[in-house]
Design an enzyme around this catalytic site. Structure first.
Site, PDB file in Angstrom:
ATOM      1  N   ASP A  30       0.964  -1.170  -0.064  1.00 17.21           N
ATOM      2  CA  ASP A  30       0.008  -0.109   0.096  1.00 17.21           C
ATOM      3  C   ASP A  30       0.823   1.256  -0.083  1.00 17.21           C
ATOM      4  OD1 ASP A  30      -3.126   0.301   0.796  1.00 17.21           O
ATOM      5  OD2 ASP A  30      -2.179   1.850   0.899  1.00 17.21           O
ATOM      6  N   THR A  86     -12.298   1.286  -6.244  1.00 19.61           N
ATOM      7  CA  THR A  86     -12.863   1.799  -7.309  1.00 19.61           C
ATOM      8  C   THR A  86     -14.264   2.676  -6.992  1.00 19.61           C
ATOM      9  OG1 THR A  86     -14.100  -0.308  -7.525  1.00 19.61           O
ATOM     10  CG2 THR A  86     -12.139  -0.262  -8.819  1.00 19.61           C
ATOM     11  N   THR A 122     -13.749  -4.355  -7.698  1.00 14.23           N
ATOM     12  CA  THR A 122     -14.959  -4.528  -8.481  1.00 14.23           C
ATOM     13  C   THR A 122     -14.625  -3.374  -9.608  1.00 14.23           C
ATOM     14  OG1 THR A 122     -16.118  -4.875  -6.575  1.00 14.23           O
ATOM     15  CG2 THR A 122     -17.384  -4.085  -8.287  1.00 14.23           C
ATOM     16  N   ASN A 211     -24.212  -8.059  -6.872  1.00 19.31           N
ATOM     17  CA  ASN A 211     -24.448  -6.916  -5.980  1.00 19.31           C
ATOM     18  C   ASN A 211     -25.870  -6.258  -6.325  1.00 19.31           C
ATOM     19  OD1 ASN A 211     -22.371  -7.314  -4.142  1.00 19.31           O
ATOM     20  ND2 ASN A 211     -21.375  -5.467  -4.770  1.00 19.31           N
ATOM     21  N   CYS A 263     -20.490  -0.621  -1.379  1.00 21.36           N
ATOM     22  CA  CYS A 263     -20.557  -1.607  -2.425  1.00 21.36           C
ATOM     23  C   CYS A 263     -22.125  -1.419  -3.263  1.00 21.36           C
ATOM     24  CB  CYS A 263     -20.451  -3.006  -1.996  1.00 21.36           C
ATOM     25  SG  CYS A 263     -18.740  -3.171  -1.104  1.00 21.36           S
ATOM     26  N   ARG A 331     -19.897   4.917   4.937  1.00 22.45           N
ATOM     27  CA  ARG A 331     -20.132   5.130   3.676  1.00 22.45           C
ATOM     28  C   ARG A 331     -21.571   4.724   2.997  1.00 22.45           C
ATOM     29  NH1 ARG A 331     -15.018   2.511   0.857  1.00 22.45           N
ATOM     30  NH2 ARG A 331     -14.996   1.157   2.671  1.00 22.45           N
TER      31      ARG A 331
HETATM   32  C1  UGA Z   1     -22.001  -6.443  -0.029  1.00 28.05           C
HETATM   33  C2  UGA Z   1     -22.277  -7.896  -0.583  1.00 28.05           C
HETATM   34  O1  UGA Z   1     -23.472  -8.324   0.395  1.00 28.05           O
HETATM   35  C3  UGA Z   1     -21.089  -8.630  -0.683  1.00 28.05           C
HETATM   36  O2  UGA Z   1     -21.249 -10.001  -1.361  1.00 28.05           O
HETATM   37  C4  UGA Z   1     -19.927  -7.936  -1.811  1.00 28.05           C
HETATM   38  O3  UGA Z   1     -18.723  -8.622  -1.726  1.00 28.05           O
HETATM   39  C5  UGA Z   1     -19.857  -6.580  -1.075  1.00 28.05           C
HETATM   40  O4  UGA Z   1     -21.132  -5.920  -1.215  1.00 28.05           O
HETATM   41  C6  UGA Z   1     -18.820  -5.908  -2.031  1.00 28.05           C
HETATM   42  O5  UGA Z   1     -19.041  -5.833  -3.218  1.00 28.05           O
HETATM   43  O6  UGA Z   1     -17.563  -5.640  -1.437  1.00 28.05           O
HETATM   44  P1  UGA Z   1     -21.495  -5.216   2.320  1.00 28.05           P
HETATM   45  O7  UGA Z   1     -21.550  -4.162   1.514  1.00 28.05           O
HETATM   46  O8  UGA Z   1     -20.484  -5.470   3.183  1.00 28.05           O
HETATM   47  O9  UGA Z   1     -21.585  -6.588   1.023  1.00 28.05           O
HETATM   48  O10 UGA Z   1     -22.888  -5.355   3.118  1.00 28.05           O
HETATM   49  P2  UGA Z   1     -24.156  -6.193   2.884  1.00 28.05           P
HETATM   50  O11 UGA Z   1     -24.493  -7.004   4.190  1.00 28.05           O
HETATM   51  O12 UGA Z   1     -24.342  -6.915   1.799  1.00 28.05           O
HETATM   52  O13 UGA Z   1     -25.277  -4.926   3.384  1.00 28.05           O
HETATM   53  C7  UGA Z   1     -25.224  -4.140   2.537  1.00 28.05           C
HETATM   54  C8  UGA Z   1     -26.701  -2.967   2.789  1.00 28.05           C
HETATM   55  O14 UGA Z   1     -27.859  -3.874   2.722  1.00 28.05           O
HETATM   56  C9  UGA Z   1     -26.619  -2.677   4.317  1.00 28.05           C
HETATM   57  O15 UGA Z   1     -26.867  -1.273   4.522  1.00 28.05           O
HETATM   58  C10 UGA Z   1     -27.493  -3.395   4.941  1.00 28.05           C
HETATM   59  O16 UGA Z   1     -28.167  -2.824   6.088  1.00 28.05           O
HETATM   60  C11 UGA Z   1     -28.657  -3.735   3.925  1.00 28.05           C
HETATM   61  N1  UGA Z   1     -29.568  -4.845   3.959  1.00 28.05           N
HETATM   62  C12 UGA Z   1     -28.991  -6.070   3.744  1.00 28.05           C
HETATM   63  C13 UGA Z   1     -30.795  -4.752   4.133  1.00 28.05           C
HETATM   64  O17 UGA Z   1     -31.176  -3.433   4.357  1.00 28.05           O
HETATM   65  N2  UGA Z   1     -31.505  -5.844   4.195  1.00 28.05           N
HETATM   66  C14 UGA Z   1     -31.115  -7.115   4.093  1.00 28.05           C
HETATM   67  O18 UGA Z   1     -31.775  -7.936   3.954  1.00 28.05           O
HETATM   68  C15 UGA Z   1     -29.705  -7.088   3.884  1.00 28.05           C
END
Ligand code: UGA
Length: 440
Positions: A30, A86, A122, A211, A263, A331
């Site tokens: 890094d 990204t 990504t 996603n 994401c 974020r």
């Molecule tokens: C997401 C994807 O789930 C991962 O598979 C992916 O690798 C990652 O993006 C990425 O592209 O790096 P992440 O952003 O860490 O992961 O979190 P999530 O658990 O997916 O939640 C995302 C958002 O959706 C949160 O704000 C969460 O509160 C919301 N969410 C999630 C809901 O409102 N309802 C749900 O049922 C699930």
């Protein structure tokens, strides 16, 4: 096997630490000297459960090391992973690929023998081709392959997601590169993790499609939740009732304040852009982006309505500000728009989050940050649960009533049972379920 990981953000650091746990020799590179110093000291730049232990253990065993010197880091590597950020480009929603291309150029200059260069960041369809072009242009006689290997880990459960993934996707048509990738992921292959070998473009698109599909699923249940409130139905039962259908699946059907994070918001926007430019707009995705953005403001309105439509001289307590629990990541967190909406309507906001307050303070003005949930609720006219941290799941209701000015709970994550909360003497508003305790 030796691996170099360029970029020590979530994906780079977690992937690097996990590969080293598999026994691979990993060097994480890094540019940020402060970050590298911290990591060498065993301190983590991000909050991720289990990461610190994994890093410390593998540094001690000699499998994991850190450097700011890319040339030194990639020396002798069988595979070099590009895991730099990204972010969304300001103005047009495109993924900003400048860090990826810069890394490709620097890698090209440092390489000596055949190496597999893997994009783990990504990246939109076609990025692998451009990375290949850059390396070939910089070093015309070098033998190399560029592979797409997207990451599907979630913040908060990143290590478990890396160690026990639903699948691994590898985009390359080169047999030589496939063999190296197969060896790297051998421990996961041995626990029968499905591996999808496909073309580079397809692999790049799989990441965005995954996603975006999940973001769409969340947005769908959020809209169904709104409808439930109007027709006296219960969204939790709807989610269960549809989710038990194996074709639909139960996961990602929790209604809430809208998705946030580093994401989904960025990737939905970038996919929408790619599709527009390809001349085939994805209308569903365009709608999902808009509905989710509107939802955050709508949540502020919901809280205001729960407080009797006028909050101009009221104090609202906010529990949880990160975009999800078990992270310090702010974020695109729904809390940002919700708090801004409440402040615009004249409310004073007191807030508490177990890990996110330091970051939140740089993003939100005029919030009174508190040491715990009860301090945040002291003197509040209502409390809103924005993030479902475990410590908010069993709050002492009696104590809440004593410290709060009026007993109103707006639970945007549905972590409480409506009738139990009403019985305890609260007015309780949640998402996609009838409000309770509001008889007066
Ligand atoms: C997401 C994807 O789930 C991962 O598979 C992916 O690798 C990652 O993006 C990425 O592209 O790096 P992440 O952003 O860490 O992961 O979190 P999530 O658990 O997916 O939640 C995302 C958002 O959706 C949160 O704000 C969460 O509160 C919301 N969410 C999630 C809901 O409102 N309802 C749900 O049922 C699930």
């Amino acid at each position: 096997m030796r691996v170099a990981m360029i970029g020590t953000g979530y994906v780079g650091l977690v992937s690097g630490a996990c590969f080293s746990e598999f026994g691979v020799d990993v060097t994480c590179v890094d540019k940020d000297q402060v970050k590298i110093d911290m990591l060498e000291d065993g301190r983590m730049p991000i909050y991720e459960p289990g990461l610190e232990e994994l890093v410390i253990k593998n540094v001690a065993s000699g499998h994991l090391s850190f450097t700011t010197d890319l040339k030194e880091g990639v020396h002798g590597a069988d595979a070099i992973f590009i895991a730099v950020g990204t972010p969304s480009r300001r103005g047009d929603g495109h993924a900003d690929l400048s860090y990826v291309y810069e890394a490709a150029r620097e890698i090209a200059e440092a390489l000596r023998d055949y190496t597999v260069v893997v994009t783990k960041s990504t990246v939109p369809v076609g990025t692998g081709r451009e990375v290949e072009r850059i390396i070939a242009e910089t070093r015309p006689n070098l033998e190399f392959d560029v592979v797409s290997n997207p990451e599907f880990l979630r913040e908060g459960s990143a290590i478990e997601d890396f160690m026990r993934p639903d699948r691994i996707v590898i985009g390359t048509k080169s047999d030589r590169a496939q063999e190296i990738m197969r060896q790297l992921y051998r421990p996961l292959y041995l626990i029968e993790t499905p591996i999808v070998f496909t073309s580079r473009q397809t692999s790049e698109l799989i990441k965005y499609a995954a996603n975006t599909f999940l973001a769409t699923k969340i947005t769908f249940i959020n809209e169904i939740a709104d409808l439930c409130e109007l027709v006296e139905a219960d969204v939790q039962d709807v989610a269960r009732g549809i989710g038990l259908d194996g074709r639909i699946g139960r996961k990602f059907l929790h209604a809430g304040p809208g998705y946030g994070g580093s994401c989904f918001p960025k990737d939905t926007l970038a996919l929408a852009r790619t599709a527009q430019e390809a001349g085939r707009p994805l209308r569903i995705v365009d709608t999902v982006v808009k509905v989710n953005a509107d939802r955050k403001t709508q949540m502020a309105e919901k809280i205001i309505a729960a407080c009797g439509d006028d909050i101009s001289s009221k104090t609202i307590a906010i529990l949880g500000v990160t975009f999800k629990p078990n992270t310090d990541d702010m974020r695109e967190s729904p809390s940002i728009d919700i708090i801004a909406g409440l402040q615009r309507a004249g409310a004073k906001v007191r807030a508490y989050d177990p890990e996110g307050m330091q970051e939140a303070q740089t993003l939100l003005d005029n919030v009174q940050w508190c040491d715990d949930a009860y301090q945040a609720m002291a003197g509040a006219h209502a409390v809103t649960i924005v993030t479902e941290w475990n410590q908010f799941r069993a709050l002492d209701l009696q104590r809440m009533k004593e410290v709060m000015r009026s007993p109103i709970i707006v639970d945007l994550r549905n972590i409480y049972n409506p009738s139990e909360i009403a019985e305890a003497g609260f007015r309780y508003y949640s998402v996609g379920r009838a409000a309770t305790g509001c008889a007066d």
